[in-house]
Design a protein around this motif. Sequence first.
Motif, short mmCIF file in Angstrom:
data_model
loop_
_atom_site.label_atom_id
_atom_site.label_comp_id
_atom_site.label_asym_id
_atom_site.label_seq_id
_atom_site.Cartn_x
_atom_site.Cartn_y
_atom_site.Cartn_z
N LEU A 60 28.87 27.55 57.11
CA LEU A 60 28.88 27.61 55.65
C LEU A 60 27.48 27.89 55.11
CD1 LEU A 60 31.28 24.62 54.87
CD2 LEU A 60 31.84 27.04 55.08
N GLU A 61 26.47 27.29 55.73
CA GLU A 61 25.09 27.55 55.32
C GLU A 61 24.73 29.02 55.55
OE1 GLU A 61 20.47 26.30 56.38
OE2 GLU A 61 22.14 25.29 57.41
N ILE A 62 25.15 29.56 56.68
CA ILE A 62 24.86 30.96 56.99
C ILE A 62 25.46 31.88 55.93
CG2 ILE A 62 25.40 32.82 58.61
CD1 ILE A 62 25.20 30.69 60.86
N VAL A 66 39.18 27.42 52.65
CA VAL A 66 38.73 27.18 51.27
C VAL A 66 37.21 27.02 51.24
CG1 VAL A 66 38.82 25.60 49.32
CG2 VAL A 66 40.93 26.21 50.51
N LYS A 67 36.66 26.29 52.21
CA LYS A 67 35.20 26.10 52.25
C LYS A 67 34.47 27.41 52.48
CE LYS A 67 35.62 21.37 54.03
NZ LYS A 67 35.35 20.46 55.18
N LEU A 68 35.02 28.26 53.34
CA LEU A 68 34.41 29.56 53.60
C LEU A 68 34.42 30.42 52.34
CD1 LEU A 68 36.03 30.30 57.08
CD2 LEU A 68 33.59 29.90 56.67
N ALA A 79 31.85 29.21 49.93
CA ALA A 79 30.49 29.51 50.37
C ALA A 79 30.10 30.95 50.09
CB ALA A 79 30.34 29.21 51.86
N GLY A 80 31.10 31.82 49.88
CA GLY A 80 30.80 33.21 49.55
C GLY A 80 31.44 34.24 50.45
N GLY A 130 42.29 33.04 49.27
CA GLY A 130 41.80 34.27 48.67
C GLY A 130 40.85 35.06 49.55
N LEU A 131 40.90 34.82 50.86
CA LEU A 131 40.07 35.58 51.80
C LEU A 131 40.81 36.88 52.14
CD1 LEU A 131 38.88 32.68 54.15
CD2 LEU A 131 37.50 33.94 52.47
#
Length: 316
Positions: A83-85, A111-113, A116-117, A158-159
């Motif tokens: 997620l930081e990357i 969802v977290k991905l 994160a963007g 939504g990916l």
Amino acid sequence: MINGLISKNTVFDNYGRPVTSLRIQLNAICNFNCFFCHMEGTERNMSFLTPENIEKIVEVAASHGVNKVKFTGGEPTLRNDILEIIRRTRKHINGSISMTTNGVLLPILAVKLKDAGLDRVNISMHSNDDYTFEKITNVRRDYLDTVKRGIQAANNAGLTPVKVNFVVLKGINEDQIDSMINFCAKNHAILQLIEFETSRGRENSGDYLKYHVSLEPIEEKIKKRSIYMERNELHNRERYILNTLDGEVKVEFVKPMHNKDFCKHCTRLRVTADGNFKTCLLRENDYFNIKDKLNNQRSLDEEFIKAVKNRIPYWR
């Protein structure tokens, strides 16, 4: 202009091909063990770049017109700093950020991905039945259900558009294409039928002769079934839209072998997990080490341009 993404800072190789996308290998480990996996042209279990390293590379690439990033592995979701990357990458990339994954961890990470963007995912699923899935991946059959739930989770988060990667293998899964088309129609995914590949000079190797399937006759059948076509400017390939009982579905073909058109339209530079620019998946001696240049932006900048200028179409 390719996808409208060429800028005044874009670097072109000596064959007139712009580099607008970066394919970053985040690790060389995986929770699957697919027998044909090329591990992005690297060895398994190598060291890998830190989030800070990756951000510096992305920042330099973006300054030269790169506006698309795809993360690969191994299995990129196995990194606990994934997620930081993605967050660090999002700061520099205005275009698409995507990921190729086996989908196993998407039910808990999707969802977290997205937050994160990350924009979208390619999910590797090379069989739609438990027995063949286990044979290809060397993991338990029940993992297939987890992958399917990962596809659902990606759609829900939504990916999208979700793409399902399916490497066509002679005598193993080539009879499952119709079922995969129906599966993707039901699950709102694009199906990518991918040619089993090897490097030049190895076309007579045992594995290549055993598993390679020409996609040309398969594509011809799909073309006849299609109700209309689109063009994906990535590698200048057709996207066929089919009607099924479960609605429309899109099918693409990825044909890297003996394909001059594929190479002619390649806009990608690779970054290996251990810190190299790599110009082509099929080449073996095309590494440009950048790990010792990560603290010197000018040197990293020069190495990026050097790697781009050394890109040579593999099939030409």
